[in-house]
Design a protein around this motif. Structure first.
Motif, mmCIF file in Angstrom:
data_model
loop_
_atom_site.group_PDB
_atom_site.id
_atom_site.type_symbol
_atom_site.label_atom_id
_atom_site.label_comp_id
_atom_site.label_asym_id
_atom_site.label_seq_id
_atom_site.Cartn_x
_atom_site.Cartn_y
_atom_site.Cartn_z
ATOM 1 N N THR A 129 100.979 40.999 47.779
ATOM 2 C CA THR A 129 101.169 42.442 47.851
ATOM 3 C C THR A 129 101.378 42.990 46.461
ATOM 4 N N LYS A 130 100.944 44.223 46.260
ATOM 5 C CA LYS A 130 101.069 44.819 44.932
ATOM 6 C C LYS A 130 102.505 45.161 44.583
ATOM 7 N N ASN A 131 103.329 45.448 45.588
ATOM 8 C CA ASN A 131 104.697 45.875 45.327
ATOM 9 C C ASN A 131 105.685 44.713 45.326
ATOM 10 N N ALA B 65 95.359 38.216 34.773
ATOM 11 C CA ALA B 65 95.071 38.959 36.001
ATOM 12 C C ALA B 65 96.349 39.570 36.582
ATOM 13 N N ARG B 66 97.417 38.809 36.576
ATOM 14 C CA ARG B 66 98.693 39.312 37.087
ATOM 15 C C ARG B 66 99.248 40.388 36.162
ATOM 16 N N ALA C 251 97.561 42.574 34.507
ATOM 17 C CA ALA C 251 96.842 43.815 34.791
ATOM 18 C C ALA C 251 97.474 44.545 35.974
ATOM 19 N N GLU C 252 97.932 43.791 36.982
ATOM 20 C CA GLU C 252 98.636 44.389 38.120
ATOM 21 C C GLU C 252 99.889 45.131 37.664
ATOM 22 N N PHE C 253 100.671 44.483 36.796
ATOM 23 C CA PHE C 253 101.909 45.091 36.314
ATOM 24 C C PHE C 253 101.629 46.323 35.472
ATOM 25 N N GLU C 254 100.592 46.269 34.636
ATOM 26 C CA GLU C 254 100.273 47.414 33.790
ATOM 27 C C GLU C 254 99.850 48.605 34.627
ATOM 28 N N SER C 255 99.071 48.397 35.674
ATOM 29 C CA SER C 255 98.662 49.520 36.519
ATOM 30 C C SER C 255 99.862 50.069 37.282
ATOM 31 N N LYS C 256 100.758 49.197 37.728
ATOM 32 C CA LYS C 256 101.967 49.634 38.431
ATOM 33 C C LYS C 256 102.881 50.402 37.484
#
Length: 65
Positions: free
Chosen positions: A2-4, A48-49, A51-56
């Motif tokens: 999950t993204k969150n 890859a992970r 990038a998830e944090f940067e977008s969040k």
């Protein structure tokens, strides 16, 4: 995944915060660390992970403004 998802320190149970590295004129997240001053827990994260944090992070900043 999950993204969150919140990553938590296994020693202190605090949510981990991102560690940034400066590469030229840009910065990126390279790891997560515990905010507790006496704890030395840090975990590296793959690109890859990160990038998830940067977008969040950018979404959270837009919501705060």
């Amino acid at each position: 995944m999950t993204k969150n998802k919140t990553y938590v320190c296994p020693r202190c149970d605090y949510p981990l915060i991102p560690v940034h590295a400066v590469e030229g004129t840009k910065r990126r997240i390279i790891a997560l660390t515990c905010p507790e001053p006496y704890c030395d827990h840090m975990q590296m994260i793959p690109l890859a992970r990160a990038a998830e944090f940067e977008s969040k992070e950018s979404t959270d900043l837009r919501a705060a403004n």
